[in-house]
Design a protein around this motif. Structure first.
Motif, PDB file in Angstrom:
ATOM      1  N   GLU A 162      -9.671  21.065  -3.831  1.00  0.00           N
ATOM      2  CA  GLU A 162     -10.593  19.945  -3.597  1.00  0.00           C
ATOM      3  C   GLU A 162      -9.881  18.600  -3.448  1.00  0.00           C
ATOM      4  O   GLU A 162      -9.211  18.148  -4.386  1.00  0.00           O
ATOM      5  CB  GLU A 162     -11.582  19.879  -4.763  1.00  0.00           C
ATOM      6  CG  GLU A 162     -12.759  19.001  -4.529  1.00  0.00           C
ATOM      7  CD  GLU A 162     -13.882  19.696  -3.765  1.00  0.00           C
ATOM      8  OE1 GLU A 162     -14.839  19.002  -3.409  1.00  0.00           O
ATOM      9  OE2 GLU A 162     -13.804  20.909  -3.526  1.00  0.00           O
ATOM     10  N   LEU A 203      -8.289  18.039 -11.258  1.00  0.00           N
ATOM     11  CA  LEU A 203      -9.576  18.358 -11.890  1.00  0.00           C
ATOM     12  C   LEU A 203     -10.582  17.235 -11.672  1.00  0.00           C
ATOM     13  O   LEU A 203     -11.758  17.486 -11.399  1.00  0.00           O
ATOM     14  CB  LEU A 203      -9.396  18.612 -13.389  1.00  0.00           C
ATOM     15  CG  LEU A 203      -8.570  19.823 -13.810  1.00  0.00           C
ATOM     16  CD1 LEU A 203      -8.458  19.888 -15.324  1.00  0.00           C
ATOM     17  CD2 LEU A 203      -9.136  21.107 -13.243  1.00  0.00           C
ATOM     18  N   HIS A 217     -12.885  17.028  -8.481  1.00  0.00           N
ATOM     19  CA  HIS A 217     -14.013  17.941  -8.267  1.00  0.00           C
ATOM     20  C   HIS A 217     -15.332  17.217  -8.528  1.00  0.00           C
ATOM     21  O   HIS A 217     -15.410  16.350  -9.394  1.00  0.00           O
ATOM     22  CB  HIS A 217     -13.888  19.171  -9.172  1.00  0.00           C
ATOM     23  CG  HIS A 217     -12.950  20.183  -8.616  1.00  0.00           C
ATOM     24  ND1 HIS A 217     -13.365  21.308  -7.966  1.00  0.00           N
ATOM     25  CD2 HIS A 217     -11.601  20.199  -8.564  1.00  0.00           C
ATOM     26  CE1 HIS A 217     -12.327  21.979  -7.542  1.00  0.00           C
ATOM     27  NE2 HIS A 217     -11.236  21.326  -7.901  1.00  0.00           N
ATOM     28  N   GLU A 268     -19.290  16.760  -9.753  1.00  0.00           N
ATOM     29  CA  GLU A 268     -20.175  17.299 -10.771  1.00  0.00           C
ATOM     30  C   GLU A 268     -21.116  18.290 -10.100  1.00  0.00           C
ATOM     31  O   GLU A 268     -21.503  18.106  -8.946  1.00  0.00           O
ATOM     32  CB  GLU A 268     -21.033  16.195 -11.393  1.00  0.00           C
ATOM     33  CG  GLU A 268     -20.305  15.269 -12.310  1.00  0.00           C
ATOM     34  CD  GLU A 268     -21.238  14.264 -12.979  1.00  0.00           C
ATOM     35  OE1 GLU A 268     -22.380  14.063 -12.499  1.00  0.00           O
ATOM     36  OE2 GLU A 268     -20.805  13.662 -13.963  1.00  0.00           O
ATOM     37  N   SER A 328     -17.514  22.484  -0.909  1.00  0.00           N
ATOM     38  CA  SER A 328     -18.357  22.324  -2.097  1.00  0.00           C
ATOM     39  C   SER A 328     -19.836  22.403  -1.739  1.00  0.00           C
ATOM     40  O   SER A 328     -20.633  22.965  -2.503  1.00  0.00           O
ATOM     41  CB  SER A 328     -18.065  21.000  -2.803  1.00  0.00           C
ATOM     42  OG  SER A 328     -16.839  21.069  -3.478  1.00  0.00           O
ATOM     43  N   ILE A 338     -16.117  22.439 -14.121  1.00  0.00           N
ATOM     44  CA  ILE A 338     -15.738  23.171 -12.916  1.00  0.00           C
ATOM     45  C   ILE A 338     -15.935  24.656 -13.175  1.00  0.00           C
ATOM     46  O   ILE A 338     -15.406  25.202 -14.158  1.00  0.00           O
ATOM     47  CB  ILE A 338     -14.270  22.892 -12.524  1.00  0.00           C
ATOM     48  CG1 ILE A 338     -14.061  21.393 -12.292  1.00  0.00           C
ATOM     49  CG2 ILE A 338     -13.881  23.704 -11.281  1.00  0.00           C
ATOM     50  CD1 ILE A 338     -12.602  20.974 -12.239  1.00  0.00           C
ATOM     51  N   ALA A 364     -10.748  25.220 -16.974  1.00  0.00           N
ATOM     52  CA  ALA A 364     -11.085  24.470 -15.760  1.00  0.00           C
ATOM     53  C   ALA A 364     -10.027  24.695 -14.685  1.00  0.00           C
ATOM     54  O   ALA A 364     -10.360  24.911 -13.506  1.00  0.00           O
ATOM     55  CB  ALA A 364     -11.235  22.982 -16.074  1.00  0.00           C
ATOM     56  N   GLN A 418     -10.451  28.041 -13.200  1.00  0.00           N
ATOM     57  CA  GLN A 418     -11.599  28.054 -12.284  1.00  0.00           C
ATOM     58  C   GLN A 418     -11.245  27.404 -10.947  1.00  0.00           C
ATOM     59  O   GLN A 418     -11.681  27.858  -9.893  1.00  0.00           O
ATOM     60  CB  GLN A 418     -12.809  27.363 -12.921  1.00  0.00           C
ATOM     61  CG  GLN A 418     -13.475  28.175 -14.007  1.00  0.00           C
ATOM     62  CD  GLN A 418     -14.062  29.461 -13.482  1.00  0.00           C
ATOM     63  OE1 GLN A 418     -14.898  29.455 -12.574  1.00  0.00           O
ATOM     64  NE2 GLN A 418     -13.638  30.577 -14.049  1.00  0.00           N
ATOM     65  N   VAL A 419     -10.428  26.365 -10.979  1.00  0.00           N
ATOM     66  CA  VAL A 419      -9.967  25.734  -9.740  1.00  0.00           C
ATOM     67  C   VAL A 419      -9.176  26.751  -8.912  1.00  0.00           C
ATOM     68  O   VAL A 419      -9.354  26.858  -7.700  1.00  0.00           O
ATOM     69  CB  VAL A 419      -9.124  24.470 -10.047  1.00  0.00           C
ATOM     70  CG1 VAL A 419      -8.374  23.991  -8.816  1.00  0.00           C
ATOM     71  CG2 VAL A 419     -10.021  23.370 -10.583  1.00  0.00           C
TER      72      VAL A 419
END
Length: 163
Positions: free
Chosen positions: A15, A59, A62, A64, A79, A115, A145, A148-149
């Motif tokens: 991102e 992070l 990203h 919300e 996204s 995230i 997080a 997850q990224v």
């Protein structure tokens, strides 16, 4: 593929962080990078080696979930597709309020947005994960997080390979 073409194609995998694709291209591309899993592993290793400050910056880039975008901010096309797949634009008023309360609590606690790889999850699934993770210890949540990224990046690479 030229470095410029690679960055144009893969610069959005992480991102708002084309630096990942730029660094991979600068290292040199091989036929093995045609495999999304191989390329995902190279990109993840590069981010892991980038250090905590750069990881935290990543992070923080990203959005919300069901968030409040600032003036002039927009979700990336990736996204938008991912949040639409989870039908996050169709929240009930109660879900909407819960997402916003959790976003506020999470950001205050951890200093970056929540995230999660939403692909394949429902709004209820996401809220359940969100509610559980907001109670995590800061170091554990930073790791989660970041993982997850990497998962999101892997899913994006798989989608690009199919396109």
């Amino acid at each position: 593929m030229s470095e410029a073409a690679f960055v144009a194609a893969y610069g959005g995998v992480y991102e708002h962080s084309p630096w990942v694709a730029e660094a991979i291209a600068a290292q040199g591309l091989t036929a093995a990078d045609d495999d999304p899993a191989q390329l995902a592993a190279r990109m993840a290793a590069l981010v892991e080696a980038a250090g905590r400050d750069r990881q935290l910056a990543l992070l923080r880039l990203h959005p919300e979930l069901v968030g409040k975008l600032g003036v002039g901010e927009r979700l990336t096309p990736e996204s938008q597709r991912e949040q639409a797949s989870a039908r996050l634009g169709e929240c009930t008023p109660d879900e909407f309020a819960r997402f916003h309360a959790l976003n506020d609590a999470y950001s205050a606690r951890f200093g970056f947005p929540f995230i999660v790889a939403v692909t394949g999850l429902t709004r209820s699934d996401i809220l359940a994960v969100f509610e559980a993770r907001v109670a995590n210890a800061p170091e554990a949540e930073f790791r989660t997080a970041l993982d997850q990224v990497h998962r999101i990046a892997g899913l994006r690479l798989e989608a690009l390979a199919k396109a």
